[in-house]
Design a protein around this motif. Structure first.
Motif, PDB file in Angstrom:
ATOM      1  N   ASN A  82      37.620  42.172  23.269  1.00 58.12           N
ATOM      2  CA  ASN A  82      37.387  40.586  22.960  1.00 58.12           C
ATOM      3  C   ASN A  82      38.290  40.045  23.605  1.00 58.12           C
ATOM      4  O   ASN A  82      38.353  38.988  23.859  1.00 58.12           O
ATOM      5  CB  ASN A  82      37.080  40.426  21.406  1.00 58.12           C
ATOM      6  N   ASP A  83      39.778  40.587  23.444  1.00 59.47           N
ATOM      7  CA  ASP A  83      40.765  39.730  23.907  1.00 59.47           C
ATOM      8  C   ASP A  83      40.695  39.557  25.445  1.00 59.47           C
ATOM      9  O   ASP A  83      41.416  38.713  26.008  1.00 59.47           O
ATOM     10  CB  ASP A  83      42.217  40.586  23.623  1.00 59.47           C
ATOM     11  N   LEU A  84      39.743  40.194  26.134  1.00 56.93           N
ATOM     12  CA  LEU A  84      39.787  40.007  27.597  1.00 56.93           C
ATOM     13  C   LEU A  84      38.930  38.484  27.843  1.00 56.93           C
ATOM     14  O   LEU A  84      39.279  37.938  28.811  1.00 56.93           O
ATOM     15  CB  LEU A  84      38.820  41.078  28.119  1.00 56.93           C
ATOM     16  N   TYR A  85      38.385  38.032  26.937  1.00 59.69           N
ATOM     17  CA  TYR A  85      37.973  36.625  26.921  1.00 59.69           C
ATOM     18  C   TYR A  85      39.182  35.598  27.342  1.00 59.69           C
ATOM     19  O   TYR A  85      39.115  34.528  27.827  1.00 59.69           O
ATOM     20  CB  TYR A  85      36.933  36.107  26.048  1.00 59.69           C
ATOM     21  N   GLY A  86      40.414  35.876  26.402  1.00 58.72           N
ATOM     22  CA  GLY A  86      41.550  35.146  26.676  1.00 58.72           C
ATOM     23  C   GLY A  86      41.964  35.255  28.155  1.00 58.72           C
ATOM     24  O   GLY A  86      42.422  34.084  28.602  1.00 58.72           O
ATOM     25  N   LEU A  87      41.801  36.124  28.756  1.00 65.41           N
ATOM     26  CA  LEU A  87      42.266  36.323  30.293  1.00 65.41           C
ATOM     27  C   LEU A  87      41.338  35.364  31.035  1.00 65.41           C
ATOM     28  O   LEU A  87      41.676  34.713  31.988  1.00 65.41           O
ATOM     29  CB  LEU A  87      42.161  37.702  30.712  1.00 65.41           C
ATOM     30  N   VAL A  88      39.930  35.410  30.695  1.00 62.25           N
ATOM     31  CA  VAL A  88      39.173  34.539  31.426  1.00 62.25           C
ATOM     32  C   VAL A  88      39.822  33.034  31.105  1.00 62.25           C
ATOM     33  O   VAL A  88      39.689  32.230  32.094  1.00 62.25           O
ATOM     34  CB  VAL A  88      37.764  34.620  30.748  1.00 62.25           C
ATOM     35  N   GLY A  89      40.001  32.648  29.817  1.00 65.98           N
ATOM     36  CA  GLY A  89      40.450  31.110  29.669  1.00 65.98           C
ATOM     37  C   GLY A  89      41.662  31.057  30.555  1.00 65.98           C
ATOM     38  O   GLY A  89      42.046  29.930  31.178  1.00 65.98           O
ATOM     39  N   ALA A  90      42.706  32.155  30.421  1.00 65.59           N
ATOM     40  CA  ALA A  90      43.771  31.844  31.240  1.00 65.59           C
ATOM     41  C   ALA A  90      43.446  31.778  32.864  1.00 65.59           C
ATOM     42  O   ALA A  90      44.144  30.693  33.399  1.00 65.59           O
ATOM     43  CB  ALA A  90      44.937  33.201  31.165  1.00 65.59           C
ATOM     44  N   ALA A  91      42.558  32.306  33.379  1.00 66.15           N
ATOM     45  CA  ALA A  91      42.283  32.166  34.793  1.00 66.15           C
ATOM     46  C   ALA A  91      41.668  30.970  35.199  1.00 66.15           C
ATOM     47  O   ALA A  91      42.044  30.449  36.174  1.00 66.15           O
ATOM     48  CB  ALA A  91      41.361  33.399  35.146  1.00 66.15           C
ATOM     49  N   MET A  92      40.952  30.494  34.066  1.00 64.81           N
ATOM     50  CA  MET A  92      40.590  29.028  34.228  1.00 64.81           C
ATOM     51  C   MET A  92      41.656  27.870  34.377  1.00 64.81           C
ATOM     52  O   MET A  92      41.922  27.131  35.394  1.00 64.81           O
ATOM     53  CB  MET A  92      39.406  28.513  33.038  1.00 64.81           C
ATOM     54  N   SER A  93      42.613  27.942  33.317  1.00 63.20           N
ATOM     55  CA  SER A  93      43.846  27.131  33.105  1.00 63.20           C
ATOM     56  C   SER A  93      44.648  27.249  34.748  1.00 63.20           C
ATOM     57  O   SER A  93      44.720  26.344  35.206  1.00 63.20           O
ATOM     58  CB  SER A  93      44.549  27.550  31.992  1.00 63.20           C
ATOM     59  N   ILE A  94      44.898  28.648  35.103  1.00 60.44           N
ATOM     60  CA  ILE A  94      45.790  28.857  36.137  1.00 60.44           C
ATOM     61  C   ILE A  94      45.291  28.214  37.423  1.00 60.44           C
ATOM     62  O   ILE A  94      45.734  27.670  38.384  1.00 60.44           O
ATOM     63  CB  ILE A  94      45.980  30.135  36.143  1.00 60.44           C
ATOM     64  N   SER A  95      43.831  28.587  37.464  1.00 57.55           N
ATOM     65  CA  SER A  95      43.103  27.855  38.651  1.00 57.55           C
ATOM     66  C   SER A  95      43.231  26.435  38.918  1.00 57.55           C
ATOM     67  O   SER A  95      43.237  25.814  39.820  1.00 57.55           O
ATOM     68  CB  SER A  95      41.573  28.337  38.558  1.00 57.55           C
ATOM     69  N   MET A  96      43.232  25.799  37.544  1.00 57.08           N
ATOM     70  CA  MET A  96      43.319  24.379  37.600  1.00 57.08           C
ATOM     71  C   MET A  96      44.602  23.753  38.091  1.00 57.08           C
ATOM     72  O   MET A  96      44.662  22.948  38.731  1.00 57.08           O
ATOM     73  CB  MET A  96      42.754  23.735  36.197  1.00 57.08           C
ATOM     74  N   PHE A  97      45.507  24.515  37.405  1.00 52.25           N
ATOM     75  CA  PHE A  97      47.043  24.244  37.809  1.00 52.25           C
ATOM     76  C   PHE A  97      47.051  24.349  39.277  1.00 52.25           C
ATOM     77  O   PHE A  97      47.782  23.515  39.941  1.00 52.25           O
ATOM     78  CB  PHE A  97      47.859  25.116  37.141  1.00 52.25           C
ATOM     79  N   ALA A  98      46.537  25.625  39.973  1.00 56.85           N
ATOM     80  CA  ALA A  98      46.619  25.697  41.286  1.00 56.85           C
ATOM     81  C   ALA A  98      46.077  24.609  42.241  1.00 56.85           C
ATOM     82  O   ALA A  98      46.509  24.113  43.288  1.00 56.85           O
ATOM     83  CB  ALA A  98      46.081  27.165  41.638  1.00 56.85           C
ATOM     84  N   ILE A  99      45.057  24.125  41.968  1.00 54.00           N
ATOM     85  CA  ILE A  99      44.118  23.189  42.383  1.00 54.00           C
ATOM     86  C   ILE A  99      44.892  21.902  42.271  1.00 54.00           C
ATOM     87  O   ILE A  99      45.017  21.199  43.367  1.00 54.00           O
ATOM     88  CB  ILE A  99      42.686  22.888  41.521  1.00 54.00           C
TER      89      ILE A  99
END
Length: 171
Positions: free
Chosen positions: A51-68
């Motif tokens: 279930n902790d893998l879902y945290g990585l999905v959230g982190a990827a969303m945040s990192i993607s927005m920082f990159a944009i």
């Protein structure tokens, strides 16, 4: 952008993330993504859960927005609000981790609230875990908790309708 605009974007993103988390929890984690979420609902002695893998999905969303939002990444094509949306997602993730993993599941610290909103959060999430399996259930949000009395009534109705198998008596 002004401080007011930045604050509004971060706050709106934080609030929107509760809806994203609620709908992801209800329709993905308790749907086709149950394979990652199941171990969160079953007893185990592991430090980490799938279930902790879902945290990585959230982190990827945040990192993607920082990159944009970053001129360092996209140069003149950068979209500044992306940075602040990324920050709102990050802040939600931190609050989620402290409340859900820390307070509710006691993975980081031991404190059982006796009153107030913190107690309501714990009660609502315990009612979420009162069902066996992925079907039915209540309280799919993480930061905003509904009244536990209402949630108990909903669980009772689900049990009587055969929608959910409830783990324990609801009182």
């Amino acid at each position: 952008m002004s401080f007011g605009q930045i604050f509004a974007i971060v706050l709106a993103t934080f609030v929107a993330m509760e809806f994203v988390a609620w709908s992801s929890h209800k329709y993905i984690m308790h749907g086709w993504g149950w394979g990652w979420h199941r171990d969160h609902h079953e007893p185990h002695d592991h430090t980490l859960e799938k279930n902790d893998l879902y945290g990585l999905v959230g982190a990827a969303m945040s990192i993607s927005m920082f990159a944009i939002g970053s001129p360092l990444v996209l140069g003149a094509s950068a979209w500044e609000p992306g940075t602040w949306i990324g920050l709102g997602i990050l802040l939600y993730g931190i609050v989620y981790t402290l409340i859900h993993d820390g307070l509710i599941h006691q993975r980081y610290f031991r404190w059982v609230p006796k009153r107030g909103y913190a107690k309501r959060l714990v009660q609502a999430h315990k009612l979420h875990h009162a069902t066996i399996g992925k079907e039915g259930g209540v309280s799919f949000g993480f930061v905003f908790a509904r009244d536990p009395v209402v949630l108990k009534q909903e669980l009772k109705a689900q049990r009587e309708a055969g929608i959910a198998v409830v783990r324990e008596a609801l009182g």
